[in-house]
Design a protein around this motif. Structure first.
Motif, short mmCIF file in Angstrom:
data_model
loop_
_atom_site.label_atom_id
_atom_site.label_comp_id
_atom_site.label_asym_id
_atom_site.label_seq_id
_atom_site.Cartn_x
_atom_site.Cartn_y
_atom_site.Cartn_z
N ILE A 29 0.91 -1.27 0.12
CA ILE A 29 0.05 0.02 0.08
C ILE A 29 0.79 1.39 0.11
N VAL A 30 0.95 1.95 -1.04
CA VAL A 30 1.89 3.10 -1.25
C VAL A 30 1.08 4.43 -1.13
N GLY A 31 -0.12 4.37 -0.84
CA GLY A 31 -0.91 5.58 -0.44
C GLY A 31 -2.48 5.20 -0.30
N VAL A 32 -2.96 6.03 0.59
CA VAL A 32 -4.57 6.11 1.00
C VAL A 32 -4.97 7.29 0.72
N ILE A 33 -6.25 7.42 -0.19
CA ILE A 33 -7.01 8.45 -0.31
C ILE A 33 -8.50 8.38 0.22
N THR A 34 -8.63 9.33 0.93
CA THR A 34 -9.83 9.28 1.76
C THR A 34 -10.29 10.81 2.13
N ALA A 35 -11.67 11.09 2.49
CA ALA A 35 -12.54 12.33 2.53
C ALA A 35 -11.67 13.25 3.35
N PRO A 36 -11.66 14.82 3.03
CA PRO A 36 -11.34 15.75 3.77
C PRO A 36 -11.88 15.65 5.31
N ASP A 37 -11.15 16.00 6.34
CA ASP A 37 -11.82 16.13 7.62
C ASP A 37 -12.92 17.21 7.73
N LYS A 38 -14.08 16.77 8.40
CA LYS A 38 -15.37 17.56 8.18
C LYS A 38 -15.72 18.13 9.61
N PRO A 39 -16.09 19.13 9.99
CA PRO A 39 -16.61 19.38 11.33
C PRO A 39 -18.08 18.62 11.60
N GLY A 43 -19.85 20.91 19.01
CA GLY A 43 -18.64 21.50 19.06
C GLY A 43 -17.92 21.83 17.80
N ARG A 44 -18.74 21.23 16.67
CA ARG A 44 -18.08 21.42 15.24
C ARG A 44 -16.50 21.15 15.17
N LYS A 45 -16.10 20.03 16.12
CA LYS A 45 -14.93 19.64 15.69
C LYS A 45 -14.56 18.92 14.51
N LEU A 46 -13.30 19.09 14.12
CA LEU A 46 -13.06 18.46 12.84
C LEU A 46 -13.19 16.81 12.96
N HIS A 47 -13.69 15.93 12.20
CA HIS A 47 -13.83 14.68 12.17
C HIS A 47 -13.20 14.01 11.23
N VAL A 62 -1.31 9.31 3.78
CA VAL A 62 -2.71 9.64 3.77
C VAL A 62 -2.77 10.92 2.62
N MET A 63 -3.69 11.18 1.83
CA MET A 63 -4.16 12.10 1.03
C MET A 63 -5.53 12.35 1.09
N GLN A 64 -5.96 13.65 1.12
CA GLN A 64 -7.20 14.09 1.40
C GLN A 64 -7.59 15.37 0.64
N PRO A 65 -7.78 14.77 -0.92
CA PRO A 65 -8.11 16.02 -1.82
C PRO A 65 -9.67 16.60 -1.86
N THR A 66 -9.87 17.55 -1.83
CA THR A 66 -11.03 18.25 -1.90
C THR A 66 -11.41 18.21 -3.68
N ASN A 67 -10.66 18.12 -4.38
CA ASN A 67 -10.88 18.08 -5.77
C ASN A 67 -10.02 17.27 -6.38
N LEU A 68 -10.74 16.00 -6.94
CA LEU A 68 -9.95 15.09 -7.54
C LEU A 68 -9.14 15.28 -8.86
N LYS A 69 -9.51 16.53 -9.47
CA LYS A 69 -9.07 16.87 -10.57
C LYS A 69 -7.99 17.91 -10.41
N ASP A 70 -7.69 18.28 -9.20
CA ASP A 70 -6.85 19.26 -9.00
C ASP A 70 -5.36 18.81 -9.39
N PRO A 71 -4.57 19.62 -10.18
CA PRO A 71 -3.48 19.43 -10.83
C PRO A 71 -2.30 18.93 -10.00
N ASN A 72 -2.40 19.35 -8.69
CA ASN A 72 -1.55 19.27 -7.47
C ASN A 72 -1.73 18.00 -7.20
N PHE A 73 -3.02 17.45 -6.93
CA PHE A 73 -3.31 16.01 -6.27
C PHE A 73 -2.91 15.27 -7.61
N ILE A 74 -3.17 15.18 -8.51
CA ILE A 74 -2.86 14.40 -9.86
C ILE A 74 -1.45 14.33 -9.80
#
Length: 315
Positions: A29-39, A43-47, A62-74
């Protein structure tokens, strides 16, 4: 033969079991992609997602992209040199992502595709009274759950299964299937097959709170399947009319009592230990419920502290 470089994508507990299976079987496993942390919460703490918590604990990137087409993420994803990508309970991927690995990108789906494409296959299989379901691995393409099938495994659905118990069955069955799919892809032992269905296809669209209300005019088996197909989440609910009070009632567990009666549908019948609803074909015996502001309790516990008026009903 060297082990393929795998990027894993997922978010909830269901995906954690599959990732854990891969880690324990020494997959690369060279990388894991998952959802960004959300309040979340008051208390609206980051989950952090269940997958992220597991990956961090096991020292995985771990990578948590908000945009899967973002050039930096790609660019970062390309830098991992993925040979295989595995998707479990994640979101739709753009072609630039799913077409990247040399061995392809496959998804684990909790149904026997092409039946029950969509977000809630476990719930809908039970709601519709199915007696069999399973898991499918398939190559991702540019539509949702339509790609070529790799492998499938079946399992029975018992009359007592809920969405929760079936979730766990399919989670462990799916973990084994993903591992087998990796091995067969690596050894070029799978011939992907185009999805073909006999007769109309049943969908598994996302379930919302407003669609979880029980229709007490339906027959006993339909109501029973509806309750267990939504338990423990998002949970079937109804309104209980107790004298002048209207109470929002969640129902987590019930059973069918096939007894004849002449009562109006929706009538509540209470004894010291039981609370039953009159329906077509008998009674829905409520076993585990939750009243507003209270914890989930057995019906007997609820009846100890709840005074019922005459002619109490649900609807």
């Amino acid at each position: 033969m060297s082990k393929p470089r795998i990027v894993f994508m997922g978010t909830p507990d269901f995906a954690v079991a599959i990732l854990d299976k891969l880690v324990k079987n020494d997959c690369n496993i060279v990388g894991v992609i998952t959802a960004p942390d959300k309040p979340a919460g008051r208390g609206r703490k980051l989950h952090e997602s269940a997958v992220k918590l597991y990956a961090v604990e096991h020292g995985l990137k771990v990578m948590q992209p908000t945009n899967l087409k973002d050039p930096n993420f790609i660019k970062e994803l390309e830098g991992l040199l993925p040979e295989l990508q595995i998707v479990v309970a994640f979101r739709m991927l753009p072609k630039v992502v799913w077409s990247m690995p040399t061995l392809g990108t496959f998804n684990l789906h909790a149904s026997l595709l092409p039946q029950y494409r969509g977000a809630a296959p476990i719930n809908w299989a039970i709601i519709n009274g199915e007696t069999e379901t399973g898991v499918t691995t398939f190559f991702i393409d540019d539509k949702i759950d339509t790609g070529a099938i790799l492998l499938q495994r079946k399992t029975n659905i018992s009359e007592e299964d809920t969405a929760g118990t079936l979730h766990d069955k399919l989670m462990y069955l799916g973990a084994d299937l993903v591992l087998e799919t990796i091995h067969q892809l690596q050894n070029k032992a799978i011939v992907p097959s185009k999805q073909q269905g006999d007769g109309p296809l049943k969908e598994a669209h996302k379930i919302h709170k407003e669609t979880c209300e029980i229709d007490w005019k339906q027959d006993i088996a339909t109501i029973y399947n509806f309750i267990r197909g939504l338990s423990p989440y998002p949970t079937a609910w109804t309104t209980m009319y107790n004298g002048e009070d209207e109470l929002f009632l969640k129902i987590y567990a019930a059973k069918m009592d096939l007894e004849p009666h002449q009562l109006k549908l929706g009538t509540l019948v209470a004894t010291k230990n039981e609370l039953k609803v009159a329906v077509k074909g008998g009674f829905i015996n409520l076993l585990e419920i939750q009243l507003p502001g209270k914890r989930k309790m057995t019906t007997k516990e609820v009846l100890n502290g709840l005074k019922l008026a005459k002619n109490t009903y649900v609807g």
